[in-house]
Structures are given as C-alpha cells and as structure tokens.
Write a protein that holds these residues in place. Structure first.
Motif, PDB file in Angstrom:
ATOM      1  N   PRO A 154       0.837  -1.205   0.000  1.00 35.02           N
ATOM      2  CA  PRO A 154       0.000   0.000   0.000  1.00 35.02           C
ATOM      3  C   PRO A 154       0.876   1.260   0.000  1.00 35.02           C
ATOM      4  O   PRO A 154       1.755   1.418   0.851  1.00 35.02           O
ATOM      5  N   LEU A 155       0.634   2.138  -0.942  1.00 35.00           N
ATOM      6  CA  LEU A 155       1.369   3.389  -1.069  1.00 35.00           C
ATOM      7  C   LEU A 155       0.385   4.537  -1.043  1.00 35.00           C
ATOM      8  O   LEU A 155      -0.575   4.557  -1.819  1.00 35.00           O
ATOM      9  N   VAL A 156       0.606   5.501  -0.153  1.00 40.31           N
ATOM     10  CA  VAL A 156      -0.240   6.689  -0.103  1.00 40.31           C
ATOM     11  C   VAL A 156       0.669   7.915  -0.180  1.00 40.31           C
ATOM     12  O   VAL A 156       1.517   8.131   0.692  1.00 40.31           O
ATOM     13  N   PHE A 157       0.494   8.706  -1.227  1.00 38.51           N
ATOM     14  CA  PHE A 157       1.248   9.951  -1.366  1.00 38.51           C
ATOM     15  C   PHE A 157       0.502  11.057  -0.615  1.00 38.51           C
ATOM     16  O   PHE A 157      -0.733  11.112  -0.646  1.00 38.51           O
ATOM     17  N   VAL A 158       1.259  11.921   0.025  1.00 38.05           N
ATOM     18  CA  VAL A 158       0.642  12.994   0.788  1.00 38.05           C
ATOM     19  C   VAL A 158       1.307  14.316   0.443  1.00 38.05           C
ATOM     20  O   VAL A 158       2.522  14.369   0.213  1.00 38.05           O
ATOM     21  N   ASP A 159       0.506  15.367   0.329  1.00 41.20           N
ATOM     22  CA  ASP A 159       0.958  16.726   0.030  1.00 41.20           C
ATOM     23  C   ASP A 159       1.317  16.907  -1.436  1.00 41.20           C
ATOM     24  O   ASP A 159       1.115  17.972  -1.994  1.00 41.20           O
ATOM     25  N   ARG A 160       1.862  15.858  -2.065  1.00 42.63           N
ATOM     26  CA  ARG A 160       2.261  15.912  -3.473  1.00 42.63           C
ATOM     27  C   ARG A 160       1.746  14.674  -4.198  1.00 42.63           C
ATOM     28  O   ARG A 160       1.777  13.583  -3.649  1.00 42.63           O
ATOM     29  N   ARG A 161       1.310  14.848  -5.421  1.00 44.80           N
ATOM     30  CA  ARG A 161       0.715  13.749  -6.173  1.00 44.80           C
ATOM     31  C   ARG A 161       1.787  12.843  -6.772  1.00 44.80           C
ATOM     32  O   ARG A 161       2.903  13.284  -7.054  1.00 44.80           O
ATOM     33  N   PRO A 162       1.455  11.572  -6.993  1.00 44.08           N
ATOM     34  CA  PRO A 162       2.396  10.676  -7.674  1.00 44.08           C
ATOM     35  C   PRO A 162       2.428  10.975  -9.173  1.00 44.08           C
ATOM     36  O   PRO A 162       1.422  11.392  -9.756  1.00 44.08           O
ATOM     37  N   HIS A 163       3.573  10.736  -9.794  1.00 40.54           N
ATOM     38  CA  HIS A 163       3.729  10.917 -11.239  1.00 40.54           C
ATOM     39  C   HIS A 163       4.445   9.695 -11.808  1.00 40.54           C
ATOM     40  O   HIS A 163       5.492   9.296 -11.315  1.00 40.54           O
ATOM     41  N   GLY A 164       3.837   9.114 -12.840  1.00 41.72           N
ATOM     42  CA  GLY A 164       4.378   7.890 -13.415  1.00 41.72           C
ATOM     43  C   GLY A 164       3.899   6.656 -12.677  1.00 41.72           C
ATOM     44  O   GLY A 164       4.353   5.539 -12.954  1.00 41.72           O
ATOM     45  N   LEU A 165       2.987   6.850 -11.753  1.00 43.16           N
ATOM     46  CA  LEU A 165       2.456   5.768 -10.929  1.00 43.16           C
ATOM     47  C   LEU A 165       1.083   6.206 -10.432  1.00 43.16           C
ATOM     48  O   LEU A 165       0.938   7.313  -9.922  1.00 43.16           O
TER      49      LEU A 165
ATOM     50  N   CYS B 289      -1.459   5.747  -7.761  1.00 38.68           N
ATOM     51  CA  CYS B 289      -1.767   5.183  -6.452  1.00 38.68           C
ATOM     52  C   CYS B 289      -2.448   6.258  -5.611  1.00 38.68           C
ATOM     53  O   CYS B 289      -2.604   7.401  -6.043  1.00 38.68           O
ATOM     54  N   ASP B 290      -2.857   5.897  -4.420  1.00 41.02           N
ATOM     55  CA  ASP B 290      -3.626   6.792  -3.564  1.00 41.02           C
ATOM     56  C   ASP B 290      -2.845   8.067  -3.208  1.00 41.02           C
ATOM     57  O   ASP B 290      -1.615   8.035  -3.053  1.00 41.02           O
TER      58      ASP B 290
ATOM     59  N   ARG C  95      -6.611  -0.289   2.648  1.00 41.97           N
ATOM     60  CA  ARG C  95      -5.799  -1.103   1.735  1.00 41.97           C
ATOM     61  C   ARG C  95      -5.259  -2.333   2.465  1.00 41.97           C
ATOM     62  O   ARG C  95      -5.247  -3.440   1.910  1.00 41.97           O
ATOM     63  N   LEU C  96      -4.810  -2.150   3.680  1.00 40.71           N
ATOM     64  CA  LEU C  96      -4.290  -3.285   4.450  1.00 40.71           C
ATOM     65  C   LEU C  96      -5.395  -4.295   4.762  1.00 40.71           C
ATOM     66  O   LEU C  96      -5.120  -5.485   4.933  1.00 40.71           O
ATOM     67  N   ALA C  97      -6.641  -3.818   4.798  1.00 39.59           N
ATOM     68  CA  ALA C  97      -7.777  -4.702   5.068  1.00 39.59           C
ATOM     69  C   ALA C  97      -8.268  -5.412   3.811  1.00 39.59           C
ATOM     70  O   ALA C  97      -9.206  -6.203   3.868  1.00 39.59           O
ATOM     71  N   GLY C  98      -7.630  -5.098   2.669  1.00 45.11           N
ATOM     72  CA  GLY C  98      -7.983  -5.809   1.442  1.00 45.11           C
ATOM     73  C   GLY C  98      -8.711  -5.007   0.397  1.00 45.11           C
ATOM     74  O   GLY C  98      -9.156  -5.558  -0.621  1.00 45.11           O
ATOM     75  N   ASP C  99      -8.864  -3.690   0.593  1.00 44.99           N
ATOM     76  CA  ASP C  99      -9.544  -2.849  -0.388  1.00 44.99           C
ATOM     77  C   ASP C  99      -8.731  -2.796  -1.687  1.00 44.99           C
ATOM     78  O   ASP C  99      -7.577  -2.382  -1.685  1.00 44.99           O
ATOM     79  N   THR C 100      -9.331  -3.226  -2.790  1.00 43.43           N
ATOM     80  CA  THR C 100      -8.643  -3.229  -4.087  1.00 43.43           C
ATOM     81  C   THR C 100      -9.334  -2.290  -5.078  1.00 43.43           C
ATOM     82  O   THR C 100      -9.169  -2.439  -6.291  1.00 43.43           O
ATOM     83  N   SER C 101     -10.105  -1.335  -4.576  1.00 42.29           N
ATOM     84  CA  SER C 101     -10.787  -0.384  -5.455  1.00 42.29           C
ATOM     85  C   SER C 101      -9.762   0.522  -6.138  1.00 42.29           C
ATOM     86  O   SER C 101      -8.596   0.579  -5.733  1.00 42.29           O
ATOM     87  N   PRO C 102     -10.172   1.237  -7.193  1.00 38.29           N
ATOM     88  CA  PRO C 102      -9.241   2.141  -7.890  1.00 38.29           C
ATOM     89  C   PRO C 102      -8.627   3.162  -6.936  1.00 38.29           C
ATOM     90  O   PRO C 102      -9.221   3.487  -5.900  1.00 38.29           O
ATOM     91  N   PRO C 103      -7.448   3.688  -7.267  1.00 41.16           N
ATOM     92  CA  PRO C 103      -6.789   4.662  -6.395  1.00 41.16           C
ATOM     93  C   PRO C 103      -7.668   5.860  -6.073  1.00 41.16           C
ATOM     94  O   PRO C 103      -8.423   6.343  -6.919  1.00 41.16           O
TER      95      PRO C 103
END
Length: 357
Positions: free
Chosen positions: A158-169, A171-172, A322-330
C-alpha cells in the motif's frame, strides 16, 4: 508509536543481545516453546508461558519482529513507513501525529524519516523500509517521477502519497488545493487595497510551490494587476533567506505593500524582517501554513491553513482500508485550505508611504 528512521550504520560497539536460545536455557524449555510464547501462538501452558516471559524480562530479551515476519502467514511487520520532507517542521510533525493516531488502534507503529528534498535519499529510505518489510508506505516525495515504485505497487505494498501527487504511478494520494489557497490569499490582499504584492516561494521544482505561484498569478490576472517578476522570488529555502529578501525588497524605490509567503518558515523570516524594520503594522503579510504561536505575534498572523489533522487522518484511513484488502481504484483526495484572518493580512497599504519606526 513513532520512531525515526536513519540510514543503516555500523553495528560495532553494540552489546550482544540475548537470543531466543538464551531465554530457552534460562526457562528450561525448548527454543520452539519460546517462539510460541513470544509470537503469541497457542501450545504453551500458563505456567510455562509465565516462566518464559520472566526469563525474557531478566535477560532483557527483545523479540526480532523481522525474523518472525518471515514465518508468519500474513507477512505483516506492524510497521508503516512515513517519509516526509522534514519531521522537525510543524506541518510534517502535525501530519505525522495525526497518522500515528489513525493507525495506532490497528496495532501499527510508524517509522518516520526526513527527505530534505533529496531524491536519492528518498530512494535509499524507501529501499530500507521495503527491506524491513513495512506493511505500508506514506510518501511526501522529493522526486518528481515515481516509476521506481511500480514493482512494489504491483506486489501489493500500500502506497499513499501525501501533500504531493504521484507521477508515473497511479496510487492513492491526499493533497490540498494549493492553487486555491494562494489565489484566495492574494485576492484577500487585493481586496484590502494592495497592488504591489510580493511572493516568496520555495523551489520551483516542487509541485506545491508551482501550484501556489500559479494561484498568486491567477489572482493578479483576475484583478487585472500587471505581474512584476521582481516581486516573485523563487527558491527561498530558509528563514534567514526570507528575512534578507523581505528587507531588500522593502528597501527598493517601489517597495511592495504586502507579502505572501509560500511556507511557514518563510513566514517566520518575513515576520523577523518586518519587526526589525519597525514595519509590522504597515506592511500586510499572509503566510501559507499555520504554525504554533502564529496567533500570538503582534499583529497576529493571517494564514492559509491546511487541516493537517484531517490530512493525516485521511491518509491513515486509506492505508488501513488497503491493508484490510480494499482493491478499489486509487483515491485522489483533494482538500480545501481555509484563510484564517487574524490581523497581519488585513493591514491596508500606507496612504502616505512607508514610515519606519
């Protein structure tokens, strides 16, 4: 619990730690029995369990969570990594505390580190956390591209970006509307009669800094105020730099009558400059980010406040799902900042020029 992660160093000079074998010998049981007890598994009587725990306490034994993780079916370490820009900064510290509170009840600990806007440091610390089998990763990235995390993301980390958005990936992420915050602050100063509004900004390479500059310029355009490049100063990294820049700008012939500072440490530098020049009640100031004691300076500071607690709580919620198994879209959560008017941003431009005390 929050601990700070540093790069791996030498293990020399450390005292030898007690092992499971040492505990077994003292308790008079097998190593397998000790393993059952420390891992909370069934198969040991109450008396044996008590004997093992007493032996462990006498030997100051510390269970190796990393080793047991390799054997457990769920492969959970109980650790969440949080890589922020500067855990000493009030924004990062507040976010970290909110995240810790959000995941504590799930039995997770937070392992935190500062990135200091260094992409290579980011990659190294991510590698360390992956090696430690972190259950999830919260990242306020220093890098501008994140394809290097694709393999970990595909593997289910599980990857969660905070304050700045991911680029090239994809994820949440949890961010705020930085452009809206800066445009609202600038529009507020314009409504107060200001036309010469200076802005101090962080590195232009940082996405949040670019968005805040865009908001500043959009508000000027909306009010049909010509943009003066001399009033926008990029790459201001410290309180001391901010203090000097504000001092220099106020010494020019056509000095600004108001300032927008792009982050809290730049606001502190601006406050110091205005106080030193005796202009605290003549020059308007709005800072991006609230911070402790901002309401106690004179005049109290008007700020663009990010709800740090809500940001950290949202990050924790997504991570636990996510750790509980949520596989919905980011999920890409964007929160609105608020303008907190306390006095410094409501000072009107001097009608007869600036008068230093």
């Amino acid at each position: 619990m929050t601990t700070t992660l540093t790069q791996s160093g030498s293990d020399r000079d450390r005292p030898a730690r007690s092992t499971m074998k040492d505990v077994a010998q003292l308790a008079g049981v097998s190593v397998k029995t000790v393993s059952r007890v420390v891992n909370g598994e069934p198969g040991a009587s109450v008396a044996v369990r008590e004997r093992v725990l007493q032996a462990a306490e006498r030997l100051d034994y510390r269970h190796n969570l990393g080793a047991s993780t390799l054997r457990r079916k769920d492969a959970r370490s109980g650790i969440v990594g949080a890589l922020l820009q500067d855990v000493g900064n009030s924004f990062s510290a507040g976010l970290l505390r909110a995240l810790e509170d959000a995941v504590r009840e799930a039995g997770l600990s937070v392992l935190a580190a500062s990135l200091d806007e260094e992409p290579e440091r980011e990659r190294g610390l991510v590698s360390d956390l992956v090696a430690r089998r972190a259950d999830g990763l919260v990242l306020m990235p220093a890098s501008d591209r994140h394809e290097y995390l694709l393999s970990e993301h595909r593997a289910g980390l599980p990857l969660v970006f905070v304050d700045r958005r991911p680029h090239g990936l994809d994820c949440d992420s949890v961010t705020i509307d930085n452009r809206l915050g800066a445009s609202s602050a600038t529009a507020h100063l314009i409504a107060g009669g200001h036309r010469r509004i200076a802005m101090l900004s962080d590195l232009y390479e940082i996405e949040t800094a670019r968005e805040r500059v865009a908001g500043y310029r959009a508000a000027l355009d909306e009010a049909k105020i010509p943009f003066d490049p001399q009033l926008l100063v990029h790459s201001v990294r410290s309180e001391q730099e901010a203090e000097q820049i504000v001092t220099d700008l106020l010494g020019t012939a056509d000095a600004p009558t108001a300032f927008l500072t792009g982050r809290n440490i730049l606001t502190v530098g601006a406050v110091r400059a205005l106080r030193s020049l005796g202009l605290s009640h003549q020059i308007a100031l709005v800072g991006f980010d609230d911070f402790p004691l901002a309401d106690l300076v004179e005049p109290a500071l008007t700020v663009v406040r990010q709800d740090v607690r809500r940001i950290g709580t949202e990050v924790g919620r997504i991570l636990l799902d996510r750790l509980a198994g949520d596989t919905s879209p980011p999920q890409h959560v964007v929160l609105e900042p608020s303008l907190v008017c306390r006095g410094s941003g409501e000072i009107r431009p001097p009608s007869e020029g600036i008068h230093r005390d």
